[in-house]
Structures are given as C-alpha cells and as structure tokens.
Design an enzyme around this catalytic site. Structure first.
Site, PDB file in Angstrom:
ATOM      1  N   TYR A  85       0.849  -1.213   0.000  1.00 42.34           N
ATOM      2  CA  TYR A  85       0.000   0.000   0.000  1.00 42.34           C
ATOM      3  C   TYR A  85       0.869   1.242   0.000  1.00 42.34           C
ATOM      4  O   TYR A  85       1.826   1.322   0.760  1.00 42.34           O
ATOM      5  CB  TYR A  85      -0.913   0.012   1.228  1.00 42.34           C
ATOM      6  CG  TYR A  85      -2.365  -0.197   0.843  1.00 42.34           C
ATOM      7  CD1 TYR A  85      -2.994   0.701   0.002  1.00 42.34           C
ATOM      8  CD2 TYR A  85      -3.076  -1.309   1.291  1.00 42.34           C
ATOM      9  CE1 TYR A  85      -4.313   0.507  -0.384  1.00 42.34           C
ATOM     10  CE2 TYR A  85      -4.394  -1.505   0.911  1.00 42.34           C
ATOM     11  CZ  TYR A  85      -5.002  -0.595   0.071  1.00 42.34           C
ATOM     12  OH  TYR A  85      -6.300  -0.779  -0.321  1.00 42.34           O
TER      13      TYR A  85
ATOM     14  N   GLU B 146      -0.549   4.827  -0.534  1.00 39.36           N
ATOM     15  CA  GLU B 146      -1.349   6.038  -0.788  1.00 39.36           C
ATOM     16  C   GLU B 146      -0.474   7.272  -0.618  1.00 39.36           C
ATOM     17  O   GLU B 146       0.308   7.374   0.323  1.00 39.36           O
ATOM     18  CB  GLU B 146      -2.547   6.082   0.162  1.00 39.36           C
ATOM     19  CG  GLU B 146      -3.601   5.075  -0.271  1.00 39.36           C
ATOM     20  CD  GLU B 146      -4.853   5.090   0.580  1.00 39.36           C
ATOM     21  OE1 GLU B 146      -5.009   6.008   1.388  1.00 39.36           O
ATOM     22  OE2 GLU B 146      -5.672   4.167   0.419  1.00 39.36           O
TER      23      GLU B 146
ATOM     24  N   ASP C 232      -6.504  13.611 -25.118  1.00 38.48           N
ATOM     25  CA  ASP C 232      -6.554  12.208 -24.706  1.00 38.48           C
ATOM     26  C   ASP C 232      -5.882  11.416 -25.827  1.00 38.48           C
ATOM     27  O   ASP C 232      -6.477  11.178 -26.880  1.00 38.48           O
ATOM     28  CB  ASP C 232      -8.021  11.782 -24.531  1.00 38.48           C
ATOM     29  CG  ASP C 232      -8.162  10.332 -24.134  1.00 38.48           C
ATOM     30  OD1 ASP C 232      -7.188   9.573 -24.291  1.00 38.48           O
ATOM     31  OD2 ASP C 232      -9.257   9.942 -23.677  1.00 38.48           O
TER      32      ASP C 232
ATOM     33  N   THR D 277      -3.904   6.117 -21.780  1.00 48.69           N
ATOM     34  CA  THR D 277      -3.755   4.791 -21.189  1.00 48.69           C
ATOM     35  C   THR D 277      -2.339   4.355 -21.525  1.00 48.69           C
ATOM     36  O   THR D 277      -1.667   4.960 -22.364  1.00 48.69           O
ATOM     37  CB  THR D 277      -4.746   3.778 -21.792  1.00 48.69           C
ATOM     38  OG1 THR D 277      -4.648   3.840 -23.213  1.00 48.69           O
ATOM     39  CG2 THR D 277      -6.174   4.069 -21.372  1.00 48.69           C
TER      40      THR D 277
ATOM     41  N   LYS E  86      -2.195   0.587 -24.903  1.00 48.44           N
ATOM     42  CA  LYS E  86      -2.605   0.472 -26.319  1.00 48.44           C
ATOM     43  C   LYS E  86      -1.343   0.510 -27.184  1.00 48.44           C
ATOM     44  O   LYS E  86      -0.525  -0.390 -27.060  1.00 48.44           O
ATOM     45  CB  LYS E  86      -3.605   1.580 -26.645  1.00 48.44           C
ATOM     46  CG  LYS E  86      -4.903   1.448 -25.832  1.00 48.44           C
ATOM     47  CD  LYS E  86      -5.964   2.431 -26.269  1.00 48.44           C
ATOM     48  CE  LYS E  86      -7.268   2.223 -25.536  1.00 48.44           C
ATOM     49  NZ  LYS E  86      -7.435   3.089 -24.358  1.00 48.44           N
TER      50      LYS E  86
ATOM     51  N   ARG F 160      -1.996  -2.449 -18.345  1.00 46.05           N
ATOM     52  CA  ARG F 160      -3.284  -1.762 -18.352  1.00 46.05           C
ATOM     53  C   ARG F 160      -3.279  -0.680 -17.268  1.00 46.05           C
ATOM     54  O   ARG F 160      -3.424  -0.981 -16.084  1.00 46.05           O
ATOM     55  CB  ARG F 160      -4.364  -2.806 -18.070  1.00 46.05           C
ATOM     56  CG  ARG F 160      -5.744  -2.474 -18.497  1.00 46.05           C
ATOM     57  CD  ARG F 160      -6.556  -3.732 -18.647  1.00 46.05           C
ATOM     58  NE  ARG F 160      -6.296  -4.316 -19.946  1.00 46.05           N
ATOM     59  CZ  ARG F 160      -6.869  -3.928 -21.083  1.00 46.05           C
ATOM     60  NH1 ARG F 160      -7.777  -2.970 -21.077  1.00 46.05           N
ATOM     61  NH2 ARG F 160      -6.562  -4.483 -22.222  1.00 46.05           N
TER      62      ARG F 160
HETATM   63  N1  DSN Z   1     -12.964   1.505 -25.219  1.00 49.69           N
HETATM   64  C1  DSN Z   1     -11.532   1.658 -25.398  1.00 49.69           C
HETATM   65  C2  DSN Z   1     -11.156   1.376 -26.807  1.00 49.69           C
HETATM   66  O1  DSN Z   1     -11.253   0.231 -27.154  1.00 49.69           O
HETATM   67  O2  DSN Z   1     -10.804   2.247 -27.564  1.00 49.69           O
HETATM   68  C3  DSN Z   1     -11.173   2.975 -24.964  1.00 49.69           C
HETATM   69  O3  DSN Z   1     -11.593   3.158 -23.659  1.00 49.69           O
END
Ligand code: DSN
Length: 448
Positions: free
Chosen positions: A56, A58, A201, A227, A230, A236
């Site tokens: 932990y 925080e 984003d 994120t 990707k 993730r």
């Molecule tokens: N839903 C995701 C995607 O597949 O692009 C993004 O959050």
C-alpha cells in the site's frame, strides 16, 4: 505467466489454469485486430506479476500515508522521470488505474460541477468520458459535443460555434475511433480564443507520438491523458501529464492533478502496474520502438488500400494512424454480425458506431480494425493485405444478413445468426487459414 508460475498454478488451481491456457491458445492462434489492444513484453509481464502488488502506498513519492515505501518511491519516481523525458512534459502522474479514471481526475482538477465542456461525440469516434450522455462526465458537467463532417474529419466550424456560444471551460481532443491524425493546433486556436483548458486524450496514439510518427500535442495543450496499454504497449493503466503551456496557464496545475487522483478519486496506487509502466516506457524510448510505430501505420495503410481496391467503404476513406473504421451502412447495420463471423474465423475485431449511425450503438454500422497487436507479432504489409482480403470475403459472405428494421426482432435475429454461423464451414475453413498464418508470428510475452 512464466514457466515456474504456470507449474505452480496448474497444481494449485487447475480450473483457472485451464482458462488461462485457453486464452493463451486464442491469443496465439487468432489475429488480434482490436486497435486498442496489444501484447506486452515478457519483462512488462514479469513486473505485473511481481511482489510489488503487495504494498500500500497512498500518496506520492516521499509523501506517503504508509511506511515501508522507500523502494516503491524509487519505482514510481523512475516511471515519472521516464515519462517526463519520453513525452517532454513538466509533470506526470502515473497512478490512474486506467484511461477513464485519468479523464475523470482532469474534470475534478479543472472544473466545478455544472461547468460546460466539449468533446468529440461518441458516435463520431469520441470516448465515453469526453462527455457522452450516459457517462458521469455529462451528468455532472454540461456537455456540448462536436461531430465529424461528412468527409469523416473533425468539424472545426461546429467547434468554433460551440466555443463562442457555450464557452466550454474544458475542450477534449483525441478520440477512440478516429482514423485521422489529430490536428492539435486547430483545437488550441479555438480553446485559447476563449481561455478554455485543452486536454488531449492520446490513449490510442501515444505509441505513435513517442515513436515520432504523429506529432505531439505538448506544445498545444495544457493537459495530456493516456492509457498505457494500447500503442504504448505497457500494462493496463493510465497517466496524466501537465505541459509547460499548462503550467503557464495555472502554476498549481500539477498539484491540482495529483490531488484529483489522490485523495480526489482513487486510493492506493497499483505498484505492480507502475513498475510495468516504467519498463514499457524504457522500451518505448528505444530505437526499435520508432520502427515499430512506423510499421503500425504502414500496416494500416496497406490494409486500407486493399479495402479501397475491393470497394469496402471506410470512414474518411482511409487512415493516418493505427486504425480503420469500416463503414458497412450500405448493408444495414452489419457490425455485430461481422464481429461474430470474424470471431469464428479467428479474427478479433469490434463492432463500432459510425458518424450519424443509421442503426444503433449496440447493433452499429461499423467495424473497427487496428494493427498495433499484429505489428507487435512482426506482421507486415503482405499479411495485412491478405487479412483485408479475408475480411472482404467474409463481408461478401454475410452481407445479406441485414439487421431487422424493427428493434424488437433484433435480439432473436442475432441469436439465430450466431447459431447458424457457429458451425459454418466457410468461416471455420477461413479460421484454419488464419491459424496457419499465425504460426509464423510468435506472440510477445507468450512462450509455447
Ligand atoms: N474503449 C476503449 C477502446 O477500445 O478504444 C477505450 O476506452
């Protein structure tokens, strides 16, 4: 899962082990075409499955609410420093659990409930958290979405009108199903003209940006969210970055962002993910990653050119990035049927809305395809063209299975379609060809 872990799990929990083996087989034998998915390296995987999950922490490095965080401080600081260097930003928070929590934290940091915001409409390729009506971001803030023009490009005239009339305090650029490069400078001109915050984003294109294939938003926007799983090919997770321009607008922005993550909206950080992010950022800084990013785009362009040759329609008639959005509206909402038929043929893609979709979000008229995962397996233009040919054959094979006009008949229609296609010889035969192709391209992070 490394070999030792896999033996221990097999003995201790054979049921779960079996399911993981099934998923491993699916990942190896299938073509992963969902543009937001990828394969992490074995090094990233090993950190995600490490003892870092036990702690932990925080708070933030050297400002924690728990003891025993000396090593976690080092790890989180390493991730922060690597992200700052790679993206060329002033401040980074690496704790968001994923993209949606990252975006929520931006609202919390910058706005008061009820403030006006503007983002790309979901059906046009925007994200839920950019102000789509069912998302908390539209329930707690006043959302004025912008759309695409009939040519599949952002309608900046509309955004200018929204800016003048409703004065959004926050504008989002970036998308989740937009096949063209984001024109950050045009968004900046609009946001700056009304003193709005501009947040990019870049979840989908982060890897293309650090790989030098797409331009970076950092000179144009105040905040960047992403994120990490990707095109960036990490675990993730998510990150929020503050740019020089952001600090110029508000020198307290870094602290506001950090506070919005903790204690504003999250609890303890996922340290095993933070460690994995640090490894992925290190990988993304290597020259090989530049080649990878360039190949992602070459691959999607090769796929798009094959679709064009075959007369398969695409939103914006092609692609600049890692994704293609097929426009199947001429077949009357074929997205769900095509997604399922591809699944039978060991190709994984996702049904998707298209701008002004004449069908519905659940039974949409589009299919979203992407090349990041296949490129990670080492596939090139030759394979992309073959895959586009296979997909075209499947479209032609199922195109007469039109979605019923009457909404109440749709569920049964899809159930009947699935029952029929599950044992369809043509699709199963296609799946065998796919499996044969995948044998030559190992999945990173998976050992046989
Ligand atoms: N839903 C995701 C995607 O597949 O692009 C993004 O959050």
């Amino acid at each position: 899962m490394n070999i030792l872990q896999s033996k221990i799990l097999q003995k201790q929990d054979p049921e779960l082990y079996k399911y993981i083996q099934n998923e491993k087989k699916r990942q190896m034998e299938g073509l992963e075409l969902i543009p937001s998915e990828n394969y992490v390296s074995e090094a990233v995987l090993s950190v995600m499955g490490s003892i870092l999950t036990n702690k932990y922490s925080e708070g933030f490095p050297h400002k924690r609410y728990y003891g025993g965080n000396t090593n976690i401080d080092d790890i989180e600081q390493l991730a922060i420093d690597r992200a700052k260097k790679l993206f060329k930003v002033e401040h980074v928070n690496v704790q968001p659990y994923s993209g949606s929590p990252a975006n929520f934290a931006v609202y919390l940091a910058l706005l008061e409930p009820g403030d006006p915001i503007s983002g790309m409409n979901l059906l046009d390729g925007g994200h839920l958290t950019h102000g789509w009506k069912v998302s908390a971001t539209a329930k707690f803030f006043k959302s004025y979405p912008y759309h695409l023009k009939p040519d599949g490009r952002v309608d900046f005239d509309e955004l200018w009108k929204i800016a003048k009339e409703y004065k959004p305090k926050l504008i989002w650029c970036g998308a989740t199903a937009y096949p063209r490069e984001i024109e950050f400078e045009k968004f900046a001109e609009i946001a700056d003209s009304i003193g709005a915050y501009l947040s990019a984003d870049i979840a989908h294109v982060a890897g293309l940006i650090v790989g030098g294939v797409h331009k970076s938003p950092v000179d144009y926007v105040h905040v960047v969210t992403t994120t990490t799983h990707k095109t960036l090919r990490g675990p993730r997770g998510g990150m929020i970055m503050v740019t020089k321009k952001g600090i110029k607008k508000d020198q307290d922005l870094p602290q506001k962002i950090d506070k919005a993550i903790f204690p504003g909206s999250q609890g303890g950080p996922h340290n095993h993910i933070t460690g994995g992010i640090a490894v992925a950022l290190n990988e993304a800084a290597k020259p090989e990653f530049k080649k990878y990013a360039a190949q992602i785009v070459k691959n999607s362009k090769a796929m798009a050119s094959e679709f064009k040759k075959a007369g398969v329609k695409m939103i914006s008639d092609g692609t600049d990035n890692h994704l293609i959005l097929l426009d199947l509206s001429q077949y009357g909402g074929l997205g769900a049927q095509l997604e399922f038929a591809l699944d039978i043929a060991h190709m994984t893609a996702n049904k998707n809305t298209i701008p002004a979709d004449p069908a519905s979000p659940y039974y949409p008229s589009g299919l979203r395809l992407g090349t990041p995962a296949l490129t990670s397996r080492g596939m090139k233009e030759k394979e992309m063209k073959q895959i586009a040919k296979w997909i075209t054959e499947i479209i032609n094979y199922i195109k007469d299975y039109k979605l019923p006009q009457e909404k109440e008949n749709r569920q049964k229609f899809i159930a009947d379609f699935k029952a029929k296609m599950k044992n369809d010889k043509f699709l199963i035969g296609m799946g065998e060809k796919v499996k044969k192709m995948t044998r030559n391209f190992p999945v990173p992070g998976i050992r046989k």
